[in-house]
Design a protein around this motif. Structure first.
Motif, PDB file in Angstrom:
ATOM      1  N   LEU A 114     -18.867  48.942  12.978  1.00 27.71           N
ATOM      2  CA  LEU A 114     -19.071  47.763  11.931  1.00 27.71           C
ATOM      3  C   LEU A 114     -18.466  48.691  10.776  1.00 27.71           C
ATOM      4  O   LEU A 114     -17.560  48.560  10.269  1.00 27.71           O
ATOM      5  N   HIS A 115     -18.853  50.768  11.355  1.00 29.59           N
ATOM      6  CA  HIS A 115     -18.061  51.386  10.272  1.00 29.59           C
ATOM      7  C   HIS A 115     -17.003  51.683  10.263  1.00 29.59           C
ATOM      8  O   HIS A 115     -15.478  52.286   9.356  1.00 29.59           O
ATOM      9  N   LEU A 116     -15.723  50.702  11.071  1.00 29.36           N
ATOM     10  CA  LEU A 116     -15.012  51.022  11.858  1.00 29.36           C
ATOM     11  C   LEU A 116     -13.649  49.549  11.301  1.00 29.36           C
ATOM     12  O   LEU A 116     -12.504  49.871  11.630  1.00 29.36           O
ATOM     13  N   ILE A 117     -13.975  48.386  10.400  1.00 27.08           N
ATOM     14  CA  ILE A 117     -14.193  47.507  10.787  1.00 27.08           C
ATOM     15  C   ILE A 117     -12.814  47.459  10.179  1.00 27.08           C
ATOM     16  O   ILE A 117     -12.070  46.593   9.587  1.00 27.08           O
ATOM     17  N   ASP A 118     -12.943  48.306   9.047  1.00 27.54           N
ATOM     18  CA  ASP A 118     -11.772  48.226   7.239  1.00 27.54           C
ATOM     19  C   ASP A 118     -10.211  49.123   8.327  1.00 27.54           C
ATOM     20  O   ASP A 118      -9.387  49.885   7.139  1.00 27.54           O
ATOM     21  N   ALA A 119     -10.764  49.418   9.477  1.00 27.20           N
ATOM     22  CA  ALA A 119      -9.417  50.581   9.747  1.00 27.20           C
ATOM     23  C   ALA A 119      -8.290  50.089   9.611  1.00 27.20           C
ATOM     24  O   ALA A 119      -8.095  48.625  10.089  1.00 27.20           O
ATOM     25  N   PRO A 120      -6.922  50.314   9.586  1.00 30.06           N
ATOM     26  CA  PRO A 120      -5.689  49.534   9.853  1.00 30.06           C
ATOM     27  C   PRO A 120      -4.991  49.684  10.579  1.00 30.06           C
ATOM     28  O   PRO A 120      -5.945  50.241  11.526  1.00 30.06           O
ATOM     29  N   VAL A 121      -4.724  48.598  10.503  1.00 24.91           N
ATOM     30  CA  VAL A 121      -3.858  47.446  12.003  1.00 24.91           C
ATOM     31  C   VAL A 121      -2.870  49.941  12.755  1.00 24.91           C
ATOM     32  O   VAL A 121      -2.587  50.258  12.089  1.00 24.91           O
ATOM     33  N   GLY A 122      -3.001  49.191  13.978  1.00 25.54           N
ATOM     34  CA  GLY A 122      -2.564  50.508  15.270  1.00 25.54           C
ATOM     35  C   GLY A 122      -3.464  51.463  15.596  1.00 25.54           C
ATOM     36  O   GLY A 122      -3.552  51.914  16.437  1.00 25.54           O
ATOM     37  N   SER A 123      -5.114  51.161  14.547  1.00 25.25           N
ATOM     38  CA  SER A 123      -6.249  52.278  14.888  1.00 25.25           C
ATOM     39  C   SER A 123      -6.778  51.754  16.570  1.00 25.25           C
ATOM     40  O   SER A 123      -6.153  50.481  16.657  1.00 25.25           O
ATOM     41  N   ARG A 124      -7.199  52.551  17.274  1.00 23.64           N
ATOM     42  CA  ARG A 124      -7.756  52.635  18.384  1.00 23.64           C
ATOM     43  C   ARG A 124      -9.163  53.254  19.211  1.00 23.64           C
ATOM     44  O   ARG A 124      -8.520  54.585  18.380  1.00 23.64           O
ATOM     45  N   PHE A 125      -9.859  53.088  19.313  1.00 23.48           N
ATOM     46  CA  PHE A 125     -11.257  53.976  19.286  1.00 23.48           C
ATOM     47  C   PHE A 125     -11.682  53.211  19.906  1.00 23.48           C
ATOM     48  O   PHE A 125     -11.831  51.801  20.730  1.00 23.48           O
ATOM     49  N   PHE A 126     -12.143  54.127  20.999  1.00 19.13           N
ATOM     50  CA  PHE A 126     -13.573  54.088  22.228  1.00 19.13           C
ATOM     51  C   PHE A 126     -15.058  54.780  22.108  1.00 19.13           C
ATOM     52  O   PHE A 126     -14.577  55.845  21.303  1.00 19.13           O
ATOM     53  N   ARG A 127     -16.295  53.644  22.119  1.00 16.93           N
ATOM     54  CA  ARG A 127     -16.668  54.396  22.847  1.00 16.93           C
ATOM     55  C   ARG A 127     -17.422  55.194  23.851  1.00 16.93           C
ATOM     56  O   ARG A 127     -16.837  55.338  25.467  1.00 16.93           O
ATOM     57  N   GLU A 128     -17.782  56.550  23.278  1.00 15.94           N
ATOM     58  CA  GLU A 128     -18.035  57.876  24.309  1.00 15.94           C
ATOM     59  C   GLU A 128     -19.561  58.380  24.602  1.00 15.94           C
ATOM     60  O   GLU A 128     -20.756  58.266  23.547  1.00 15.94           O
ATOM     61  N   GLY A 129     -19.771  58.960  25.776  1.00 14.40           N
ATOM     62  CA  GLY A 129     -21.145  59.318  26.255  1.00 14.40           C
ATOM     63  C   GLY A 129     -22.018  58.161  26.170  1.00 14.40           C
ATOM     64  O   GLY A 129     -21.474  57.050  25.942  1.00 14.40           O
ATOM     65  N   THR A 130     -23.382  58.986  26.451  1.00 20.10           N
ATOM     66  CA  THR A 130     -24.164  57.787  26.061  1.00 20.10           C
ATOM     67  C   THR A 130     -24.714  57.807  24.896  1.00 20.10           C
ATOM     68  O   THR A 130     -25.694  56.461  24.728  1.00 20.10           O
ATOM     69  N   GLY A 170     -22.861  56.911  23.424  1.00 19.28           N
ATOM     70  CA  GLY A 170     -22.716  55.408  22.572  1.00 19.28           C
ATOM     71  C   GLY A 170     -21.319  56.016  20.723  1.00 19.28           C
ATOM     72  O   GLY A 170     -21.359  54.930  20.173  1.00 19.28           O
ATOM     73  N   LYS A 171     -21.060  57.372  21.238  1.00 17.20           N
ATOM     74  CA  LYS A 171     -20.423  57.859  20.113  1.00 17.20           C
ATOM     75  C   LYS A 171     -19.085  56.828  19.488  1.00 17.20           C
ATOM     76  O   LYS A 171     -18.236  56.499  20.954  1.00 17.20           O
ATOM     77  N   TRP A 172     -18.588  56.327  18.580  1.00 14.60           N
ATOM     78  CA  TRP A 172     -16.933  55.773  18.722  1.00 14.60           C
ATOM     79  C   TRP A 172     -16.330  57.274  18.340  1.00 14.60           C
ATOM     80  O   TRP A 172     -16.715  58.088  17.116  1.00 14.60           O
ATOM     81  N   SER A 173     -15.283  56.909  18.840  1.00 10.63           N
ATOM     82  CA  SER A 173     -13.822  58.131  18.556  1.00 10.63           C
ATOM     83  C   SER A 173     -12.507  57.136  18.440  1.00 10.63           C
ATOM     84  O   SER A 173     -12.636  56.856  19.051  1.00 10.63           O
ATOM     85  N   ALA A 174     -11.752  57.821  18.063  1.00 13.27           N
ATOM     86  CA  ALA A 174     -10.198  58.099  17.216  1.00 13.27           C
ATOM     87  C   ALA A 174      -9.435  57.479  19.495  1.00 13.27           C
ATOM     88  O   ALA A 174      -9.689  58.902  19.397  1.00 13.27           O
ATOM     89  N   GLU A 175      -8.789  57.622  19.627  1.00 16.91           N
ATOM     90  CA  GLU A 175      -7.948  56.880  20.031  1.00 16.91           C
ATOM     91  C   GLU A 175      -6.410  57.917  20.202  1.00 16.91           C
ATOM     92  O   GLU A 175      -5.991  57.279  19.463  1.00 16.91           O
ATOM     93  N   THR A 176      -6.283  58.852  19.756  1.00 16.17           N
ATOM     94  CA  THR A 176      -5.284  59.930  20.400  1.00 16.17           C
ATOM     95  C   THR A 176      -4.023  59.191  21.123  1.00 16.17           C
ATOM     96  O   THR A 176      -4.035  59.595  22.447  1.00 16.17           O
ATOM     97  N   PRO A 177      -2.851  59.268  20.329  1.00 19.34           N
ATOM     98  CA  PRO A 177      -1.707  58.981  21.465  1.00 19.34           C
ATOM     99  C   PRO A 177      -0.956  59.458  22.133  1.00 19.34           C
ATOM    100  O   PRO A 177      -1.277  61.017  22.327  1.00 19.34           O
TER     101      PRO A 177
END
Length: 213
Positions: free
Chosen positions: A188-204, A206-213
């Motif tokens: 939910l804390h990511l829901i206002d991220a702009p178009v082009g944003s990508r995030f993945f859940r990592e580790g046990t 469940g932290k969310w991290s931005a995917e870098t190009p």
């Protein structure tokens, strides 16, 4: 729930607790202020159950009130509750009220942000079989017939414990963001991220991290 002859009044509080982003109810103070000639909405089901409708949302006009209950006259036309014809007067517990129209026209105050904009999501998430694992936001699709716009969010399920084929067979659904948040609001804390944003859940954790190009 509360029962009457040939019908039952459903308790909406478990529904609200299980779907906090899509099911909204008046506050305790608002329900407490309901008075004569206000209108209330209630969820009612036939007893024995109707083969066609699980339950119906019906409107009543208030005829009298007490601290615990409201007497009200049915103003809706039930689809399939034969024991409760239009014009019936019944007692409605205050806890059963899901909406109010006050006779003085005052609106219910907004209950906070709502999430009706649409998204595409792996259906296995909505079946509560998998958590959200990867999200990205692209340019929204224009769908003129839709009441609510596409948010641009695309939501993918975790593949842990299932096969890609299982996810594919259930397919993708186009639904309100709130339906996804009811199941998994970890992003939910990511829901206002702009178009082009990508995030993945990592580790046990469940932290969310931005995917870098």
């Amino acid at each position: 729930m509360w029962t009457g002859p040939g019908y039952e009044i459903r308790d909406p509080r478990p529904i609200a607790a299980s779907a906090p982003y899509t099911f909204f109810m008046p506050s305790e103070a608002e329900v407490g202020s309901i008075g004569l000639d206000d209108w209330i909405q209630v969820i009612i089901a036939a007893v024995p159950p109707s083969a066609k409708w699980e339950a119906e949302r019906l409107w009543f006009a208030v005829t009298s009130t007490s601290d615990e209950a409201i007497k009200a006259r049915l103003e809706s036309e039930p689809r399939d509750i034969g024991a409760l014809p239009k014009g019936s007067v019944i007692a409605v517990p205050r806890a059963a009220v899901i909406d109010v129209i006050f006779k003085d026209g005052r609106p219910l105050p907004p209950g906070g942000r709502q999430y009706w904009d649409r998204c595409f999501v792996d259906a296995i998430v909505l079946r509560r079989r998998q958590k959200v694992d990867y999200i990205y936001r692209e340019e929204p699709e224009g769908r003129e017939a839709d009441r609510d716009p596409d948010s641009g969010w695309r939501i993918r399920a975790s593949q842990e414990g299932v096969t890609a084929k299982e996810i594919e067979e259930l397919g993708v659904e186009y639904v309100a963001l709130g339906k996804v948040l009811n199941v998994d609001d970890s992003w939910l804390h990511l829901i206002d991220a702009p178009v082009g944003s990508r995030f993945f859940r990592e580790g046990t954790a469940g932290k969310w991290s931005a995917e870098t190009p």
